[in-house]
Design an enzyme around this catalytic site. Structure first.
Site, PDB file in Angstrom:
ATOM      1  N   PRO A  92       0.787  -1.238   0.000  1.00 26.41           N
ATOM      2  CA  PRO A  92       0.000   0.000   0.000  1.00 26.41           C
ATOM      3  C   PRO A  92       0.818   1.288   0.000  1.00 26.41           C
ATOM      4  O   PRO A  92       0.260   2.367   0.055  1.00 26.41           O
ATOM      5  CB  PRO A  92      -0.810  -0.119   1.296  1.00 26.41           C
ATOM      6  CG  PRO A  92       0.110  -0.856   2.217  1.00 26.41           C
ATOM      7  CD  PRO A  92       0.831  -1.863   1.352  1.00 26.41           C
ATOM      8  N   GLY A  93       2.155   1.174  -0.013  1.00 26.52           N
ATOM      9  CA  GLY A  93       2.958   2.380  -0.169  1.00 26.52           C
ATOM     10  C   GLY A  93       3.896   2.714   0.965  1.00 26.52           C
ATOM     11  O   GLY A  93       4.489   3.789   0.969  1.00 26.52           O
ATOM     12  N   ASP A 121       2.644  -1.386  -8.737  1.00 22.25           N
ATOM     13  CA  ASP A 121       2.026  -2.560  -8.123  1.00 22.25           C
ATOM     14  C   ASP A 121       0.818  -2.987  -8.946  1.00 22.25           C
ATOM     15  O   ASP A 121       0.199  -2.162  -9.637  1.00 22.25           O
ATOM     16  CB  ASP A 121       1.580  -2.257  -6.685  1.00 22.25           C
ATOM     17  CG  ASP A 121       1.352  -3.532  -5.884  1.00 22.25           C
ATOM     18  OD1 ASP A 121       2.253  -3.894  -5.098  1.00 22.25           O
ATOM     19  OD2 ASP A 121       0.301  -4.181  -6.048  1.00 22.25           O
ATOM     20  N   ASP A 138       1.178  -4.631 -13.902  1.00 16.56           N
ATOM     21  CA  ASP A 138       1.997  -5.803 -13.607  1.00 16.56           C
ATOM     22  C   ASP A 138       3.437  -5.520 -14.023  1.00 16.56           C
ATOM     23  O   ASP A 138       3.741  -5.414 -15.217  1.00 16.56           O
ATOM     24  CB  ASP A 138       1.435  -7.013 -14.367  1.00 16.56           C
ATOM     25  CG  ASP A 138       2.191  -8.298 -14.084  1.00 16.56           C
ATOM     26  OD1 ASP A 138       3.237  -8.246 -13.405  1.00 16.56           O
ATOM     27  OD2 ASP A 138       1.741  -9.359 -14.551  1.00 16.56           O
ATOM     28  N   PHE A 139       4.324  -5.405 -13.034  1.00 19.91           N
ATOM     29  CA  PHE A 139       5.714  -5.075 -13.319  1.00 19.91           C
ATOM     30  C   PHE A 139       6.357  -6.046 -14.294  1.00 19.91           C
ATOM     31  O   PHE A 139       7.256  -5.669 -15.069  1.00 19.91           O
ATOM     32  CB  PHE A 139       6.525  -5.052 -12.017  1.00 19.91           C
ATOM     33  CG  PHE A 139       8.009  -4.942 -12.232  1.00 19.91           C
ATOM     34  CD1 PHE A 139       8.596  -3.733 -12.578  1.00 19.91           C
ATOM     35  CD2 PHE A 139       8.831  -6.064 -12.117  1.00 19.91           C
ATOM     36  CE1 PHE A 139       9.960  -3.635 -12.796  1.00 19.91           C
ATOM     37  CE2 PHE A 139      10.193  -5.975 -12.334  1.00 19.91           C
ATOM     38  CZ  PHE A 139      10.757  -4.758 -12.676  1.00 19.91           C
ATOM     39  N   LYS A 203      12.850  -9.305  -1.943  1.00 23.64           N
ATOM     40  CA  LYS A 203      12.335 -10.240  -0.937  1.00 23.64           C
ATOM     41  C   LYS A 203      12.329 -11.647  -1.503  1.00 23.64           C
ATOM     42  O   LYS A 203      11.986 -11.864  -2.661  1.00 23.64           O
ATOM     43  CB  LYS A 203      10.922  -9.851  -0.516  1.00 23.64           C
ATOM     44  CG  LYS A 203      10.323 -10.821   0.510  1.00 23.64           C
ATOM     45  CD  LYS A 203       9.158 -10.232   1.251  1.00 23.64           C
ATOM     46  CE  LYS A 203       7.905 -10.144   0.418  1.00 23.64           C
ATOM     47  NZ  LYS A 203       6.760  -9.632   1.202  1.00 23.64           N
TER      48      LYS A 203
END
Length: 254
Positions: A92-93, A121, A138-139, A203
């Site tokens: 969410p930022g 995102d 979509d990256f 991640k």
């Protein structure tokens, strides 16, 4: 009252407030659990018992994950005023909020260089002052990456960050493969867009492919380290691969 006495009084009041807040916070119990699944009940209980959740609310961060990035940056200095930053999986930022603060993307530090933050995102999320937001994109698609290139307008990136994770299927092997593939997608874009000396944070969940991913990243960066911030929950398999000092592409074999 002398200055030292004032300071001691302030610290005493602060500690008293923190103790009272912690006691009050610890006594909170989730309500309205009727009809919720066991996993949903466990999540609500865990949220109320998590001090980072309350700390994020008090400091106006959108979620607790802000403290993961803050801890990594405090220790490894991956962000600085004037940096160009790409935040992948930004909703969410909260990472975007931290990046804006630490790169001076909103221009609040008058004597420091002003950076820029680009955040993307799949989900739509509220604007963060000082950041350029690409919600609902979509990256991993060529269209999204082209939009990012156009926005960068030839400028190179100083830090690429990814807190992305796939929607869990419950099949561990598939989930691990999916998040590893996301890391490689971020790495490929970072290699194409990064300035010399740039940093990378991705991640990952513990799995057998992590050592290979770590070696592949090491090919292009001076240092690569596995990091598990204190703000990461102890029962979570997540950790981060933090790479510093982008070297560029190795010379082609002759």
């Amino acid at each position: 009252m002398r200055k030292t006495e004032l300071q001691r009084s302030y610290l005493l009041i602060k500690r008293l407030f923190q103790t009272q807040s912690a006691v009050q916070y610890a006594k909170q119990q989730p309500r309205n659990l009727k009809g919720r699944s066991k996993s949903s009940q466990d999540w609500l209980t865990r949220q109320l018992a998590d001090p980072y959740v309350e700390k994020a609310r008090m400091m106006n961060y959108r979620c607790r994950s802000a403290f993961k990035l803050m801890e990594m940056d405090d220790k490894y200095k991956i962000l600085k005023p004037g940096d160009m930053v790409l935040d992948c999986g930004a909703a969410p930022g909260s990472w975007t909020q931290v990046a804006v603060e630490r790169t001076n993307a909103a221009g609040k530090q008058e004597r420091a260089p002003q950076g820029a933050v680009f955040s993307i995102d799949l989900l739509h999320f509220h604007a963060v002052p000082g950041a350029t937001i690409f919600g609902g994109m979509d990256f991993t698609t060529s269209l999204a990456q082209q939009r990012l290139r156009e926005s960068l307008a030839g400028r190179q990136v100083n830090c690429v960050m990814s807190d992305m994770a796939p929607n869990a299927t419950g099949v561990r092997m598939l989930d691990q493969e999916s998040i590893t593939n996301l890391c490689y997608e971020v790495l490929r874009f970072a290699l194409a867009m990064s300035a010399h000396g740039a940093n990378l944070v991705v991640k990952i969940w513990d799995n057998g492919d992590v050592p290979k991913l770590e070696r592949d990243i090491q090919t292009y960066y001076e240092k690569v380290k596995r990091v598990k911030p204190r703000a990461s929950r102890g029962d979570s398999a997540e950790h981060f691969l933090l790479a510093r000092g982008f070297k560029g592409f190795p010379p082609a074999p002759t």
